[in-house]
Motif scaffolding. Structure first.
Motif, short mmCIF file in Angstrom:
data_model
loop_
_atom_site.label_atom_id
_atom_site.label_comp_id
_atom_site.label_asym_id
_atom_site.label_seq_id
_atom_site.Cartn_x
_atom_site.Cartn_y
_atom_site.Cartn_z
N TYR B 142 0.77 -1.41 0.06
CA TYR B 142 0.07 0.05 -0.10
C TYR B 142 0.82 1.40 -0.09
O TYR B 142 1.96 1.15 0.58
CB TYR B 142 -1.05 0.04 1.12
CG TYR B 142 -2.02 -1.09 1.33
CD1 TYR B 142 -1.79 -2.21 1.77
CD2 TYR B 142 -3.24 -0.38 0.78
CE1 TYR B 142 -2.87 -3.08 1.80
CE2 TYR B 142 -4.36 -1.53 0.87
CZ TYR B 142 -4.13 -3.01 1.50
OH TYR B 142 -5.17 -3.69 1.27
N ASP B 172 -9.65 1.34 2.43
CA ASP B 172 -8.47 1.95 2.63
C ASP B 172 -8.30 3.15 3.15
O ASP B 172 -9.24 3.86 3.31
CB ASP B 172 -8.01 1.97 0.87
CG ASP B 172 -6.51 2.07 0.98
OD1 ASP B 172 -5.99 2.36 -0.11
OD2 ASP B 172 -5.85 1.71 2.15
N LEU B 181 -9.89 3.84 -1.96
CA LEU B 181 -10.69 2.72 -2.49
C LEU B 181 -11.22 1.77 -1.56
O LEU B 181 -10.83 1.55 -0.53
CB LEU B 181 -9.65 1.91 -3.39
CG LEU B 181 -9.22 2.81 -4.70
CD1 LEU B 181 -7.91 1.82 -5.19
CD2 LEU B 181 -9.92 3.02 -5.61
N ARG B 183 -11.47 -2.48 -1.36
CA ARG B 183 -11.32 -3.30 -2.40
C ARG B 183 -11.56 -4.90 -1.61
O ARG B 183 -11.49 -5.04 -0.49
CB ARG B 183 -9.67 -3.69 -2.46
CG ARG B 183 -9.38 -2.63 -3.47
CD ARG B 183 -7.91 -2.62 -3.78
NE ARG B 183 -7.89 -2.36 -5.25
CZ ARG B 183 -6.99 -1.35 -5.81
NH1 ARG B 183 -5.93 -1.03 -5.05
NH2 ARG B 183 -6.72 -1.36 -7.27
N TYR B 185 -10.94 -8.93 -1.48
CA TYR B 185 -10.05 -9.94 -1.69
C TYR B 185 -10.42 -11.48 -1.28
O TYR B 185 -11.33 -11.46 -0.35
CB TYR B 185 -8.68 -9.71 -0.71
CG TYR B 185 -8.07 -8.48 -1.17
CD1 TYR B 185 -8.59 -7.09 -0.26
CD2 TYR B 185 -6.92 -8.28 -2.03
CE1 TYR B 185 -7.81 -6.17 -0.48
CE2 TYR B 185 -6.23 -6.89 -2.12
CZ TYR B 185 -7.05 -6.00 -1.50
OH TYR B 185 -6.47 -4.61 -1.41
N GLU B 198 -1.70 -5.19 -3.11
CA GLU B 198 -3.11 -4.71 -2.73
C GLU B 198 -4.07 -4.40 -3.95
O GLU B 198 -5.02 -4.31 -3.87
CB GLU B 198 -2.82 -3.42 -2.03
CG GLU B 198 -2.07 -2.57 -2.59
CD GLU B 198 -3.02 -1.14 -3.22
OE1 GLU B 198 -4.29 -1.03 -2.80
OE2 GLU B 198 -2.34 -0.38 -3.94
N ASP B 199 -3.35 -4.49 -5.14
CA ASP B 199 -4.16 -4.23 -6.23
C ASP B 199 -4.44 -5.72 -6.96
O ASP B 199 -5.08 -5.59 -8.08
CB ASP B 199 -3.42 -3.46 -7.18
CG ASP B 199 -2.18 -3.99 -8.02
OD1 ASP B 199 -1.57 -3.16 -8.75
OD2 ASP B 199 -1.82 -4.97 -7.36
N THR B 200 -4.30 -6.80 -6.07
CA THR B 200 -4.55 -8.10 -6.68
C THR B 200 -5.97 -8.46 -6.09
O THR B 200 -6.34 -9.64 -6.23
CB THR B 200 -3.81 -9.05 -6.33
OG1 THR B 200 -3.73 -9.28 -4.90
CG2 THR B 200 -2.42 -8.86 -7.00
N ALA B 201 -6.79 -7.35 -5.91
CA ALA B 201 -8.19 -7.61 -5.40
C ALA B 201 -9.20 -8.21 -6.36
O ALA B 201 -9.01 -8.03 -7.81
CB ALA B 201 -8.97 -6.29 -4.82
N GLN B 203 -12.05 -7.51 -6.45
CA GLN B 203 -13.22 -6.20 -6.74
C GLN B 203 -12.64 -5.05 -6.44
O GLN B 203 -12.22 -5.13 -5.19
CB GLN B 203 -14.66 -6.64 -6.32
CG GLN B 203 -15.31 -7.29 -7.04
CD GLN B 203 -17.09 -7.10 -6.85
OE1 GLN B 203 -17.45 -7.82 -5.81
NE2 GLN B 203 -17.51 -6.23 -7.37
N THR B 204 -12.75 -4.04 -7.14
CA THR B 204 -12.34 -2.62 -6.49
C THR B 204 -13.50 -1.79 -6.65
O THR B 204 -14.12 -1.70 -7.67
CB THR B 204 -11.29 -2.04 -7.53
OG1 THR B 204 -10.08 -2.93 -7.12
CG2 THR B 204 -10.93 -0.56 -6.76
#
Lengths: 345, 406
Positions: B142, B172, B181, B183, B185, B198-201, B203-204
Motif C-alpha cells: 500500500y 483503505d 478505494l 477492495r 480480496y 493490494e491491487d490483486t483484489a 473487486q475494486t
C-alpha cells in the motif's frame, strides 16, 4: 341555623375556597412553566447551569452590570463598550480599545447566542459564560479592575447591594457577579431568521439568490463542515490559515490544549446576524463577508497545520455573491435584540 | 350592633372554612400516601438485573514466546510477544498482547471456520492464527497517507470485514481523499507463502470523486460492516455530509459504492467511524466521533438499514469512539475511546443504554485503542496504537485479546 344547614354551607364554603385555591395554584404553576427566557424560532432550549437558574430579577441585575462602566478602573469601560448591542454585540474595530487606550490582540467575539457556546474566547479557555465574565474585568489591558475591588465597588452602591441580597441572599461576590452577568447574556438570542422560516415551510422567506447561497453553504462551499447546527458552529477549533503568514502567528488553541495540531486553530464562530459584527476572524483582518468567502475560496492560507476541511472551492463570482447574500439576508433575525443601557443604581 | 353580627358571621364562616379545609386537606394527604403506596408496589415489582460475579483471571506469568515470521516490508516486523503490564480497572479483565511492532493497527475481522484474525495496519493486512500463534502478512504494497496535524499517524488500510468466509472487504486509508478505494480480496484458509499486492483484489469499489455528492471526494474508510445484503463503509471526506457509503451485494458480487447515509446532516456531529450491526441484524449502529480536539462529543447512533433513516441519536460523553462491537454471548455493547485530547482517558467501555440515556462504563484503560471484534467464543480482539518509544525502529501498535467473559 340548624346543624344540617350549617354543615351544607360549610362544605360549600370549603369547596369554594378549595376551588379558588386550585385555580390560583394552577395559574401560578402555568406562570412558572412560562420560560423566563423565550427562545426564538430555530434555536434549541438553553441549558442553564444547575446552580444558576434564570429569574427576571437576576437578568435585570446582570444587564445593569453589563452596561456599568464602574466595573473598570477609571469608570470608562463596561462589557457593553466592546460588546455593544448596536455593533452586533462586538466592536466594530479590528481590536477593541481597553484601559488607557491599550489594544487587545484578538477581535471581540460576539455575545449573540453565546448562551449555546461550549467554549468561550477564541482559544476556548473558558467553559461557561460565568467563567468568561470576570476575565475582561481584571485584564489590565481591558477593564483593569481587580475582582476584589470590583466586589468592593458594587457593594458600596446600595442599589446593587440590595439586589444581590434579594437575589443571592448575600452581598455581591465575584461568583454571583459572574452569575448575574452570565444570566443576562443568555437573553441575547438571535433566531427567527429568514433561514428558519424557510426551513419551517415559508418558501418565500428567502430570495432566489439567498436560496442558491444556502445550497452552496451546505454543499459546494462546504461551510457546514464546521458552521453546522442551530447556531452555525461545531464548537470546535480549526486552523483555516488566518494569521499564519504573520511573523509570529497566534498559536490559538494550542496554548490551551497542548496538542501540536491545534497550532493556529481558533474556535468556529457562530454565524447568526453575522452581518452586524464585522470585522471578522480572530485577528479582525477581514472587513467584509466577501473577503471571508474569498479566503475560503482560494483554499485559505497554506501552512503546516491547515485543516483538511480547507481546500480550493472553485466558486464563481456569482456563487460568491449568493453565499454572501445568504449570510446577510438569511441569517439576520427579525427581532434583533438591540438592548439599551438600563438605569443603573 | 349589626356590623358586629356581620363580623361574627364572617369570622364563623372563616373558621368553618378553615376547619373544612383542614379536614379536607387531611384527606388529601391520606390519598397521597395511598398513591405513594401504589408507587412503592411498583418499585418492588421492578427486578434488579442480576449482576454477574466478575470472573477471576490470573494475570499470565511471563513466558518466552515464539518468534513471529518476518514479513517483507522494511520497518514493521511483528515481534515476539511481550506480556503487557496492564493495570486492569476491574480485577476480572486482563488484556493479553498477541502481536507487537505494528504501526497504526486498525480494523479487525475474524474469518469463519478458521477463526483467523485479520488486522489492518499501516503496511498491510495481517493474518493472526491464535492456535499456532503465528502472524503472516497477507496483503501489502500500500502507499501511505497521514492522519492528523499533530500528533500525526501514518496510515494504510483501515477497516476490514468479511463479505463471506472467503472474501475480505478492506476499506483503505492509504490514499488521498477522492482516490480512496474499497477492495475485496479472496482469502484462503491458510497463510500465504508470500503476501499479495493490494491491487490483486477480485473487486475494486470507488473512488468516490469530488462532485455533487461530495465536495472534495471521499476518503479514510475507517469502518466496514456487512449485513442486510450490503456492505456499509464509514467515510471521512465531505464533512457537510458525513457519508456512510453502501454497496449492494448481489449473487456474491458487490455493486458500485454509493454515498448513502448523510450522518452529519442527520446528527450535526462529524465523522462516522465505528460501524456494526445490532445482534438481530436489523439496525446499523454507528459511532459518530465528533471533533478530535473536543472532548465528550461522541454520539451512539442507530439507523434502519432499509431506509437509511436515523432512529436514535444518543450522547455518550466519550471523546472519540473508534470501535463498536456487541458481545455474542452477553449481547452487551462495547466501544473503544481513542481519546485524542487525553490518551489517559481512553480505553474500552461498556455502553449501557437505558431509553435515551447512555452510560459509558470504563472496562479498562488503553493507550489509543482503535477497533474491536468478538470471535464466536466471545474473546474480544483489540488493536491499540500505543505511544512511540525512543527507538524509531520499533512501532508501538499491537493486537491484543481479552478472554471471553465480556
Amino acid at each position: 341555623m340548624t346543624t344540617a344547614t350549617s354543615r351544607i354551607s360549610a362544605r360549600t364554603l370549603s369547596a369554594g375556597v378549595v376551588c379558588a385555591l386550585a385555580i390560583s395554584f394552577s395559574i401560578s404553576l402555568s406562570q412558572a412553566e412560562e420560560p423566563v427566557i423565550k427562545v426564538p424560532l430555530g434555536l434549541p432550549p438553553i441549558q442553564f447551569p444547575e446552580d444558576n437558574p434564570p429569574t427576571a430579577e437576576k437578568i435585570a441585575l446582570g444587564k445593569q452590570l453589563y452596561f456599568d462602566k464602574r466595573l473598570s478602573r477609571d469608570n470608562t469601560i463596561s462589557c457593553a463598550s466592546c460588546h455593544a448591542p448596536e455593533k452586533g454585540y462586538s466592536n466594530a474595530d479590528q481590536f477593541a480599545t481597553g484601559f488607557k487606550g491599550q489594544k487587545g490582540g484578538r477581535n471581540s467575539p460576539t455575545v449573540i447566542n453565546a448562551a449555546y457556546n461550549k467554549f468561550h474566547f477564541w482559544d476556548g479557555r473558558a467553559g461557561s459564560l460565568e467563567e468568561q465574565a470576570l476575565g475582561p474585568i481584571a485584564n489590565p489591558i481591558e477593564m483593569n479592575l481587580t475582582h476584589k475591588e470590583a466586589v468592593e465597588r458594587i457593594n458600596a452602591i446600595p442599589g446593587y447591594k440590595k439586589q444581590f441580597q434579594k437575589i443571592f441572599g448575600s452581598d455581591a461576590t465575584e461568583e454571583n457577579i459572574a452569575k448575574a452577568i452570565a444570566t443576562y447574556e443568555r437573553t441575547i438570542l438571535c433566531g427567527d431568521a429568514p433561514y428558519d422560516r424557510f426551513k419551517a415551510g415559508d418558501k418565500k422567506a428567502l430570495s432566489e439568490s439567498a436560496q442558491r447561497g444556502m445550497q452552496l453553504f451546505f454543499g459546494k462551499a462546504a461551510c457546514s463542515s464546521c458552521h453546522s447546527g442551530p447556531t452555525f458552529t461545531d464548537h470546535a477549533f480549526h486552523n483555516i490559515g488566518v494569521g499564519m503568514d504573520a511573523k509570529e502567528p497566534d498559536a490559538g488553541r494550542k496554548a490551551i490544549s497542548n496538542l501540536g495540531g491545534d497550532h493556529g486553530s481558533f474556535k468556529t464562530p457562530a454565524l447568526r446576524d453575522i452581518a452586524r459584527s464585522a470585522p471578522y476572524m480572530h485577528d479582525g483582518s477581514m472587513k467584509t463577508l466577501k473577503e471571508v468567502v474569498d479566503h475560503y475560496n482560494k483554499g485559505g492560507i497554506p501552512n503546516e497545520f491547515l485543516d483538511e476541511e480547507i481546500f480550493k472551492l472553485n466558486l464563481t463570482p456569482q456563487e460568491v455573491d449568493d453565499l454572501v447574500t445568504f449570510m446577510k439576508e438569511g441569517l439576520s433575525s427579525s427581532n434583533y435584540p438591540e438592548h439599551k443601557e438600563p438605569e443603573l443604581p | 350592633m349589626q356590623w358586629n353580627l356581620q363580623r361574627i358571621l364572617k369570622a364563623t364562616a372563616f373558621c368553618l372554612t378553615a376547619a373544612c379545609l383542614l379536614l379536607g386537606s387531611s384527606y388529601l394527604v391520606a390519598d397521597e400516601k395511598g398513591d405513594k403506596k401504589g408507587d412503592d408496589k411498583k418499585e418492588a415489582a421492578k427486578e434488579e438485573p442480576k449482576k454477574e460475579a466478575p470472573k477471576k483471571e490470573e494475570p499470565k506469568k511471563e513466558e518466552p514466546k515464539k518468534e513471529e515470521t518476518k514479513p517483507a516490508p522494511k520497518k514493521e516486523e511483528p515481534k515476539k510477544e511481550e506480556p503487557k503490564k496492564e493495570e486492569p480497572k476491574k480485577p476480572a479483565v486482563t488484556v493479553k498482547t498477541l502481536v507487537t511492532n505494528l504501526e497504526s493497527p486498525s480494523g479487525i475481522a475474524i474469518q469463519d471456520g478458521t477463526g483467523h484474525v485479520f488486522v489492518a495496519s499501516r503496511y498491510g493486512v495481517y493474518r493472526y492464527d491464535a492456535k499456532g500463534k503465528t502472524v503472516d502478512l497477507e496483503i501489502a504494497g500500500y502507499p501511505t497517507d497521514v492522519y492528523g496535524k499533530g500528533p500525526k499517524y501514518n496510515i494504510g488500510p483501515l477497516g476490514v470485514a468479511f463479505m463471506d468466509k472467503d472474501h475480505l472487504v478492506v476499506g483503505d486509508g492509504s490514499r488521498p481523499d477522492a482516490e480512496e478505494l474499497v477492495r475485496i480480496y479472496k482469502v484462503g484458509d491458510k497463510p500465504l507463502e508470500k503476501w499479495v499486492k493490494e491491487d490483486t483484489a477480485v473487486q475494486t469499489l470507488g473512488p468516490i470523486k469530488a462532485g455533487d455528492k461530495s465536495a472534495k471526494g471521499e476518503g479514510n474508510f475507517y469502518g466496514v460492516a456487512v449485513g442486510d445484503g450490503a456492505i456499509y463503509i464509514t467515510c471521512n471526506g465531505d464533512d457537510t455530509k458525513g457519508w456512510v457509503a453502501k454497496s449492494v451485494i448481489k449473487d456474491g458480487k458487490a455493486g458500485p459504492l454509493e454515498p448513502s447515509i448523510a450522518t452529519k446532516e442527520a446528527t450535526n456531529v462529524d465523522a462516522p467511524v465505528a460501524i456494526t450491526f445490532s445482534p438481530d441484524g436489523k439496525e446499523l449502529v454507528i459511532g459518530q466521533m465528533g471533533e478530535v480536539n473536543v472532548a465528550g462529543d461522541c454520539l451512539l447512533t442507530f439507523y434502519d438499514p432499509k431506509t437509511g433513516k436515523l432512529t436514535k441519536s444518543l450522547k455518550t460523553g466519550l471523546n472519540d469512539i473508534a470501535g463498536l462491537a456487541y458481545s455474542p454471548k452477553t449481547k452487551k455493547l462495547y466501544a473503544t475511546d481513542f481519546s485524542w485530547v487525553d490518551a489517559t482517558k481512553g480505553g474500552l467501555f461498556e455502553l449501557k443504554i437505558d431509553g435515551d440515556k447512555v452510560t459509558a462504563e470504563k472496562v479498562i484503560s488503553l493507550d489509543k485503542p482503535a477497533a474491536i471484534a468478538f470471535d464466536k467464543e466471545g474473546n474480544l480482539y483489540l488493536t491499540v496504537f500505543g505511544t512511540q518509544g525512543k527507538d524509531p525502529e520499533k512501532s508501538p501498535g499491537s493486537l491484543a485479546v481479552i478472554k471471553a467473559g465480556l
